[in-house]
Design a protein around this motif. Structure first.
Motif, short mmCIF file in Angstrom:
data_model
loop_
_atom_site.label_atom_id
_atom_site.label_comp_id
_atom_site.label_asym_id
_atom_site.label_seq_id
_atom_site.Cartn_x
_atom_site.Cartn_y
_atom_site.Cartn_z
N ASP A 422 76.83 42.69 62.73
CA ASP A 422 76.92 44.03 63.31
C ASP A 422 75.59 44.47 63.91
O ASP A 422 75.55 45.08 64.99
CB ASP A 422 77.34 45.03 62.24
CG ASP A 422 77.08 46.47 62.66
OD1 ASP A 422 77.84 46.98 63.50
OD2 ASP A 422 76.10 47.06 62.17
N LEU A 423 74.49 44.14 63.23
CA LEU A 423 73.17 44.51 63.74
C LEU A 423 72.93 43.95 65.13
O LEU A 423 72.40 44.63 66.01
CB LEU A 423 72.10 43.99 62.78
CG LEU A 423 71.53 44.95 61.74
CD1 LEU A 423 70.51 44.24 60.88
CD2 LEU A 423 70.91 46.16 62.40
N ILE A 424 73.32 42.70 65.33
CA ILE A 424 73.07 42.03 66.61
C ILE A 424 73.91 42.65 67.72
O ILE A 424 73.41 42.96 68.81
CB ILE A 424 73.36 40.52 66.47
CG1 ILE A 424 72.38 39.90 65.47
CG2 ILE A 424 73.29 39.82 67.82
CD1 ILE A 424 72.74 38.49 65.06
N ILE A 425 75.19 42.84 67.46
CA ILE A 425 76.09 43.40 68.48
C ILE A 425 75.68 44.82 68.82
O ILE A 425 75.66 45.22 70.00
CB ILE A 425 77.55 43.33 68.00
CG1 ILE A 425 77.97 41.87 67.78
CG2 ILE A 425 78.48 44.00 69.00
CD1 ILE A 425 79.34 41.71 67.16
N ALA A 426 75.34 45.60 67.80
CA ALA A 426 74.91 46.98 68.05
C ALA A 426 73.64 47.03 68.88
O ALA A 426 73.51 47.87 69.78
CB ALA A 426 74.72 47.70 66.71
N ALA A 427 72.71 46.11 68.61
CA ALA A 427 71.46 46.08 69.38
C ALA A 427 71.72 45.74 70.84
O ALA A 427 71.03 46.24 71.74
CB ALA A 427 70.50 45.08 68.76
N PRO A 547 70.33 51.87 57.62
CA PRO A 547 69.37 52.06 58.72
C PRO A 547 68.11 51.21 58.61
O PRO A 547 67.66 50.62 59.57
CB PRO A 547 69.05 53.56 58.62
CG PRO A 547 70.22 54.17 57.93
CD PRO A 547 70.72 53.13 56.96
N GLY A 548 67.49 51.13 57.44
CA GLY A 548 66.23 50.41 57.33
C GLY A 548 66.37 48.94 57.01
O GLY A 548 65.45 48.17 57.18
N GLY A 570 71.53 54.53 70.04
CA GLY A 570 72.00 55.76 70.67
C GLY A 570 73.46 56.02 70.30
O GLY A 570 73.93 55.60 69.25
N THR A 571 74.16 56.70 71.19
CA THR A 571 75.57 57.01 70.93
C THR A 571 76.45 56.31 71.95
O THR A 571 76.05 56.06 73.08
CB THR A 571 75.80 58.53 71.00
OG1 THR A 571 75.43 59.01 72.30
CG2 THR A 571 75.00 59.25 69.93
N LEU A 572 77.65 56.02 71.53
CA LEU A 572 78.65 55.38 72.39
C LEU A 572 80.01 55.88 71.93
O LEU A 572 80.34 55.81 70.74
CB LEU A 572 78.56 53.85 72.29
CG LEU A 572 79.47 53.06 73.23
CD1 LEU A 572 79.10 53.31 74.68
CD2 LEU A 572 79.37 51.57 72.91
N LEU A 573 80.78 56.41 72.88
CA LEU A 573 82.10 57.00 72.57
C LEU A 573 81.98 58.11 71.53
O LEU A 573 82.84 58.29 70.66
CB LEU A 573 83.06 55.93 72.07
CG LEU A 573 83.34 54.75 73.04
CD1 LEU A 573 84.28 53.75 72.39
CD2 LEU A 573 83.90 55.26 74.36
N GLY A 574 80.86 58.82 71.59
CA GLY A 574 80.66 59.96 70.70
C GLY A 574 80.21 59.60 69.31
O GLY A 574 80.12 60.47 68.44
N THR A 579 77.07 52.62 63.76
CA THR A 579 78.26 52.97 62.98
C THR A 579 79.53 52.55 63.71
O THR A 579 80.47 52.03 63.09
CB THR A 579 78.29 54.49 62.73
OG1 THR A 579 77.09 54.89 62.07
CG2 THR A 579 79.49 54.87 61.86
N LEU A 580 79.55 52.75 65.02
CA LEU A 580 80.73 52.36 65.80
C LEU A 580 80.98 50.87 65.70
O LEU A 580 82.13 50.42 65.54
CB LEU A 580 80.53 52.77 67.26
CG LEU A 580 81.66 52.38 68.22
CD1 LEU A 580 82.97 53.07 67.84
CD2 LEU A 580 81.27 52.71 69.66
N MET A 581 79.91 50.08 65.81
CA MET A 581 80.08 48.62 65.74
C MET A 581 80.55 48.17 64.36
O MET A 581 81.26 47.18 64.24
CB MET A 581 78.78 47.92 66.11
CG MET A 581 78.44 48.00 67.59
SD MET A 581 79.79 47.38 68.65
CE MET A 581 80.33 48.91 69.41
#
Length: 704
Positions: A422-427, A547-548, A570-574, A579-581
């Motif tokens: 998840d960390l990688i995709i979110a980044a 987060p950390g 940042g934010t994506l789709l609100g 968190t979204l990923m």
């Protein structure tokens, strides 16, 4: 108990000592059984030593521990020095910790094989090389460990040296990696020319000063000299260095276009696949990029190239894994794909994500290869998914151990693989939101990461459902440990291993005419796998989440792998991107597992019909996009023809000249041989003729 950081110099040398002793054990048959405890013990003590010195390793910055002076030629100064910082310790824990578990498993898996001591000598040599590489404080020592790792890999892939396929795979891995390592060597030369030093402590602070993350006025000694030299060097040389070094990383970490060696490397024993080609060696490229991250940040295109190659490789290899029938080949292409995730992570500046996935992958992929080894061991070498089903009753422990590994591989929520992936995709999506049109490409890479996650969960559970669930049926193979049998009788081998390996021995008997597959013994085989399973599921409680990302986040932040600009989601789709990923990737994994359950467990006829309906696509995926055939056409055949041409030139011209020079004395001898006939009248005639010739010459000289 903690030890002074100076004791860290012994961490790589302990496994080398074990390798030497294991080689000595090869001399006499009664000694061979001692090689395993010596090897396992040396690696485990190295792990304990790493744990003991960890409290004294700086949490920010680094300390260099010098073992011995090495190369001092002109401006080049290279020591056997060890760069101790948190990133080094992360890799040491993986190498020695996972290495200890895999080596312990191998003591049971390899029992009875003719090359038992030789195998453990090569394993210990590999751990020495890997530890030397990750601890190196300079590029030359890094390169030395890099090449020794390649040597150990060659020896272990070709362990079954009587099998032509194993020999060919070993040569393929060695040659392909040498191509990448040529670029790596050129990169080292470029760094030395640009900065005047190959020491991390010199050129990395200089690069950080050029990036603006370090005040150049604070640099001292070698770092100040490196900065002064670099600012006067051509900019294109500084920006070329990361691309040249990247070639070595792509070779060792099996990325496009060098990935072709890794699937064939499965010819080695399963513990080799788990240790070298899943958990440690193939992550060397990821570690190298993370270690030298400031150098990559200095080039405007290097990180984009890294991320692109990683993302494309991840999706490309995952699609191939979807259509393979050999269990180890499925996991081999899965390894290529997961390495792509790690490369993508560091490319999008999520070094925490890349290194976290390196750790989680070491747990779950090592476990997958070793449980596949259990199946192979119990099925007398059989690894074809089409020839086994319903083994959960025969091998219940292996069944659930592989299930734990598949959960983490698929990224099911609250497993280690879930958090790291998840960390990688979110980044990737976070980079896409930065200003600049070129960053739209990172959104594409993020989508590719999600698609890869879906395919990964599908092929991972395809293996598990096919092997362990459904109606019970199986077709035994014809091999024992890949076809190399002990020179002792089977009865003697069984007695040699009794009584600790009762279940193992029953399985061994089944290989040669018994009733079928059996579970492996807890000691020494399944117990190490249980530790790996716990790590695959629950290591996030220690390594970090949220987060950390706790320990792994702090380890990267205190090392040279800390990016100048850290990802700030940042934010994506609100919603917050991170968190979204979590929601999206978790949902994708669950849906993929459900689909795999339907196709490969509940309704296998549907999978057959789907494969028939998409036969051309399945054929292309099964044949790996014909890349090997393309390489054969473009590289191997022309080089073979060119080699024959040069061989002809060598034989006809080069050797011809040498032979002609050698024939001159012979011809002279042949011409003078008739004069040595042993007849006195002939010698007298010759003397008279000689006197006459001399007289004529004198007369010609004095005549007016």
């Amino acid at each position: 108990m903690s030890l002074d950081i100076q004791h860290a110099v012994w961490i790589p040398w302990l496994p080398l000592f074990g390798a030497v002793l294991a080689l000595i054990c090869c001399v006499k048959r009664p000694w061979r059984k001692l090689a395993a405890p010596i090897s396992v013990g040396s690696i485990f003590v190295a792990f304990l030593l790493a744990v003991a010195v960890y409290p004294n390793v700086p949490r920010e910055g680094f300390e260099v521990v010098t073992a011995l002076k090495w190369i001092y030629v002109g401006d080049l100064e290279v020591d056997f020095g060890y760069f101790m910082d948190p990133l080094t310790m992360v890799m040491l824990f993986v190498v020695t910790g996972i290495g200890s578990l895999v080596a312990l498993y191998a003591t049971g898996y390899m029992a009875g094989d003719r090359g038992y001591a030789r195998f453990f000598a090569a394993v210990s040599l590999f751990i020495f090389a890997m530890a030397s590489m990750v601890m190196a404080d300079n590029l030359v020592l890094l390169f030395l460990g890099w090449e020794m790792v390649g040597l150990a890999s060659f020896l272990l892939i070709g362990y079954y040296y009587e099998k032509p396929s194993a020999v060919a795979a070993a040569k393929k891995a060695f040659i392909v990696n040498r191509v990448g390592d040529l670029g790596f060597a050129l990169g080292i030369f470029t760094v030395f020319y640009t900065f005047g030093s190959v020491k991390y402590a010199d050129f990395i602070p200089a690069v950080q000063a050029m990036l603006g993350s370090v005040d150049a006025a604070t640099l001292e000694g070698g770092a100040a000299a490196a900065y002064a030299r670099a600012t006067a060097a051509p900019l294109w040389m500084i920006q070329a260095a990361p691309f040249l070094l990247l070639a070595g990383a792509l070779g060792k970490s099996a990325q496009i276009p060098f990935y072709v060696w890794l699937p064939d490397a499965m010819e080695g024993p399963s513990p080799v696949s788990a240790l070298i080609h899943a958990a440690t060696m193939v992550t060397s490229g990821v570690y190298m990029i993370a270690r030298l991250l400031p150098l990559y940040e200095l080039s405007p295109y290097a990180l984009t190239a890294v991320a692109t190659i990683g993302g494309v490789t991840a999706l490309f290899a995952a699609t191939i894994a979807l259509a393979q029938n050999d269990i180890k080949r499925v996991f081999a292409f899965s390894t290529v794909s997961q390495l792509g995730y790690m490369i993508l992570g560091v490319g999008v500046l999520s070094v925490v994500g890349g290194m976290w996935h390196l750790i989680s992958h070491a747990f779950f992929k090592g476990l997958l290869f070793l449980t596949a080894g259990n199946v192979m061991h119990a099925m007398a070498g059989q690894l074809d998914l089409r020839k086994m089903s319903g083994l959960r009753h025969k091998m219940p422990v292996t069944c659930w151990l592989m299930f734990a590994a598949c959960l983490s591989l698929a990224g099911i929520p609250f497993t280690a693989g879930f958090w790291s992936k998840d960390l990688i995709i979110a980044a990737a999506f976070d980079r896409a939101q930065m200003t600049g049109a070129e960053n739209v490409w990172f959104a594409v890479l993020g989508v590719m990461g999600l698609l890869t996650a879906f395919i990964t969960a599908s092929y991972g559970f395809r293996v598990w459902f096919r092997v362990f669930l459904g109606p019970e049926r199986y077709e035994m193979g014809e091999e024992h440990h890949g076809g190399e049998e002990d020179t002792e009788s089977h009865a003697a081998a069984a007695e040699h291993r009794a009584p600790a390996h009762d279940a193992h021995d029953h399985a061994h008997d089944d290989h040669h005419g018994g009733g079928g597959p059996h579970e492996m013994p807890w000691w020494p085989m399944n117990l190490p796998l249980l530790v790996l399973a716990v790590g695959a599921l629950l290591s996030w409680l220690v390594v970090g989440f949220g987060p950390g990302y706790a320990w792994i986040g702090a380890s990267v932040a205190g090392s040279t792998g800390e990016p100048m600009v850290r990802p700030e989601y940042g934010t994506l789709l609100g919603m917050d991107v991170h968190t979204l990923m979590l929601w999206v990737s978790g949902t994708i994994a669950i849906v993929a597992v459900a689909l795999a359950a339907y196709l490969h467990w509940l309704n296998r006829d549907a999978a057959t019909k789907l494969a028939n309906a998409t036969r051309p696509v399945v054929r292309v995926l099964h044949d790996k996009y014909y890349v090997d055939e393309l390489y054969d056409l473009v590289f191997r055949r022309p080089l073979r023809v060119l080699g024959q041409i040069f061989y002809g030139i060598d034989q006809l011209i080069i050797n011809g000249l040498v032979y002609s020079v050698a024939w001159l004395p012979r011809l002279l001898g042949y011409s003078l041989r008739p004069l040595q006939h042993g007849k006195l009248q002939g010698y007298g005639l010759g003397m008279a003729g000689g006197v006459a010739v001399i007289a004529l010459l004198i007369w010609a000289m004095i005549a007016p």
